[in-house]
Design a protein around this motif. Structure first.
Motif, mmCIF file in Angstrom:
data_model
loop_
_atom_site.group_PDB
_atom_site.id
_atom_site.type_symbol
_atom_site.label_atom_id
_atom_site.label_comp_id
_atom_site.label_asym_id
_atom_site.label_seq_id
_atom_site.Cartn_x
_atom_site.Cartn_y
_atom_site.Cartn_z
ATOM 1 N N ASP A 13 0.849 -1.187 0.000
ATOM 2 C CA ASP A 13 0.000 0.000 0.000
ATOM 3 C C ASP A 13 0.890 1.245 0.000
ATOM 4 N N ARG A 39 -7.941 -2.103 -12.223
ATOM 5 C CA ARG A 39 -7.391 -2.281 -10.879
ATOM 6 C C ARG A 39 -8.125 -3.363 -10.136
ATOM 7 N N PRO A 41 -8.550 -4.836 -6.009
ATOM 8 C CA PRO A 41 -9.901 -5.295 -6.236
ATOM 9 C C PRO A 41 -10.705 -4.303 -7.072
ATOM 10 N N ARG A 43 -13.864 -2.750 -7.127
ATOM 11 C CA ARG A 43 -14.914 -2.579 -6.107
ATOM 12 C C ARG A 43 -16.281 -2.295 -6.714
ATOM 13 N N LEU A 55 -12.825 -4.276 3.689
ATOM 14 C CA LEU A 55 -11.614 -3.450 3.836
ATOM 15 C C LEU A 55 -11.866 -2.230 4.717
ATOM 16 N N ARG A 74 -11.125 -11.388 -9.352
ATOM 17 C CA ARG A 74 -10.283 -11.418 -10.559
ATOM 18 C C ARG A 74 -10.918 -12.322 -11.614
ATOM 19 N N ARG A 95 -2.368 -4.058 -9.206
ATOM 20 C CA ARG A 95 -2.524 -5.259 -8.372
ATOM 21 C C ARG A 95 -3.195 -6.395 -9.134
ATOM 22 N N SER A 99 -0.716 -9.908 -5.311
ATOM 23 C CA SER A 99 -1.285 -9.272 -4.120
ATOM 24 C C SER A 99 -2.149 -10.276 -3.370
ATOM 25 N N TYR A 103 -0.847 -10.948 0.457
ATOM 26 C CA TYR A 103 -1.660 -10.464 1.582
ATOM 27 C C TYR A 103 -2.313 -11.623 2.328
ATOM 28 N N GLU A 147 -7.602 1.557 6.165
ATOM 29 C CA GLU A 147 -8.300 0.327 5.802
ATOM 30 C C GLU A 147 -7.656 -0.847 6.523
ATOM 31 N N PHE A 149 -5.815 -3.542 6.042
ATOM 32 C CA PHE A 149 -4.438 -4.055 6.020
ATOM 33 C C PHE A 149 -3.378 -2.959 6.130
HETATM 34 P P1 DGP Z 1 -6.079 -1.026 -3.038
HETATM 35 O O1 DGP Z 1 -7.438 -0.762 -3.606
HETATM 36 O O2 DGP Z 1 -5.015 -1.321 -4.079
HETATM 37 O O3 DGP Z 1 -5.661 0.032 -2.038
HETATM 38 O O4 DGP Z 1 -6.206 -2.405 -2.200
HETATM 39 C C1 DGP Z 1 -7.006 -2.459 -1.053
HETATM 40 C C2 DGP Z 1 -6.385 -3.310 0.018
HETATM 41 O O5 DGP Z 1 -6.616 -4.690 -0.261
HETATM 42 C C3 DGP Z 1 -4.894 -3.161 0.172
HETATM 43 O O6 DGP Z 1 -4.585 -3.141 1.578
HETATM 44 C C4 DGP Z 1 -4.323 -4.392 -0.450
HETATM 45 C C5 DGP Z 1 -5.392 -5.416 -0.250
HETATM 46 N N1 DGP Z 1 -5.470 -6.382 -1.345
HETATM 47 C C6 DGP Z 1 -5.458 -6.139 -2.666
HETATM 48 N N2 DGP Z 1 -5.619 -7.250 -3.370
HETATM 49 C C7 DGP Z 1 -5.730 -8.245 -2.463
HETATM 50 C C8 DGP Z 1 -5.946 -9.649 -2.574
HETATM 51 O O7 DGP Z 1 -6.069 -10.222 -3.639
HETATM 52 N N3 DGP Z 1 -6.031 -10.331 -1.408
HETATM 53 C C9 DGP Z 1 -5.917 -9.733 -0.187
HETATM 54 N N4 DGP Z 1 -6.044 -10.499 0.911
HETATM 55 N N5 DGP Z 1 -5.733 -8.425 -0.046
HETATM 56 C C10 DGP Z 1 -5.636 -7.687 -1.173
#
Ligand code: DGP
Length: 207
Positions: A13, A39, A41, A43, A55, A74, A95, A99, A103, A147, A149
């Motif tokens: 992040d 991008r 996720p 959303r 999140l 995905r 991502r 990712s 994660y 958020e 993580f």
């Molecule tokens: P972002 O929209 O790129 O800020 O991602 C949101 C949060 O989710 C960020 O802390 C990273 C986490 N993340 C992104 N992709 C994945 C995934 O596939 N699995 C998990 N567990 N976390 C993810």
């Protein structure tokens, strides 16, 4: 018609991925190369809405379930991604599966092999640019959204996991340089890969 390339930027992040994705798409388009941003996720989908609520701490789900939801998010985009690539448009993705594994291995405490499995068979990235940055520098960057993580210790292990996932298609890019210096490195790699994969079929991830 030659296909587009699947280019992915990964990193912790606040590593600067979104800025670099936008700059790369713009630069490719300026050069007359069709390219679109994506991008994960994503959303905007039904699954993405549940991920977004998770999140932002509005729902609680077991980490394994969350992992499968991220992967499903995905998978639900595969048909569109494939169609776009086959139509000759390069995708620049903020991502992707790395990712997912990096994660989830922290939140589920399972090994990376287990964490990679749900994404097996997705379109494989032709290039992954991993934006690496010192964890302490990362902590000083603005824009943290509080958020789920976004905690320094968590991000440190995520960064270690990313490096364990590194494959031949990856390039590690030092992200604590000037934005344009980072951009030029990524653009150079992108142009090389776009040319290299022109006549190649889209590969499948982890197969
Ligand atoms: P972002 O929209 O790129 O800020 O991602 C949101 C949060 O989710 C960020 O802390 C990273 C986490 N993340 C992104 N992709 C994945 C995934 O596939 N699995 C998990 N567990 N976390 C993810």
């Amino acid at each position: 018609m030659s296909r587009g390339a699947l280019l992915v930027l990964e990193g912790c992040d606040r590593a600067g991925k979104s800025t670099q994705v936008k700059k790369l798409v713009q630069a490719l388009n300026d050069l007359g190369i069709p390219a679109q941003e994506r991008r994960f996720p994503d959303r905007s989908t039904t699954i993405g809405t549940v991920i977004d609520q998770f999140l932002s701490n509005k729902n609680d789900l077991p980490p394994e379930t969350v992992h499968l939801l991220f992967s499903a998010n995905r998978w639900e985009c595969v048909a569109h991604m494939q169609k776009t690539l086959e139509a000759g448009t390069t995708l620049v993705v903020d991502r992707y599966a790395a990712s997912g594994a990096a994660y989830a291995a922290v939140s589920t405490k399972k090994d990376l092999f287990w964490c990679k499995e749900p994404d097996r068979g997705l379109p494989a990235p032709d290039f992954v640019g991993f934006l690496t940055i010192d964890n302490n520098v990362l902590a000083t960057r603005g824009g943290w959204a509080n958020e789920r993580f976004e905690k320094q210790e968590f991000q440190k292990i995520v960064a270690e996991n990313f490096l364990k996932l590194k494959e031949d298609t990856w390039k590690v890019i030092q992200a604590d340089q000037e934005v344009d210096v980072v951009h030029n490195q990524i653009l150079k790699e992108a142009l090389r890969v776009i040319k290299d994969v022109e006549g190649q079929p889209i590969k499948k991830l982890y197969e």
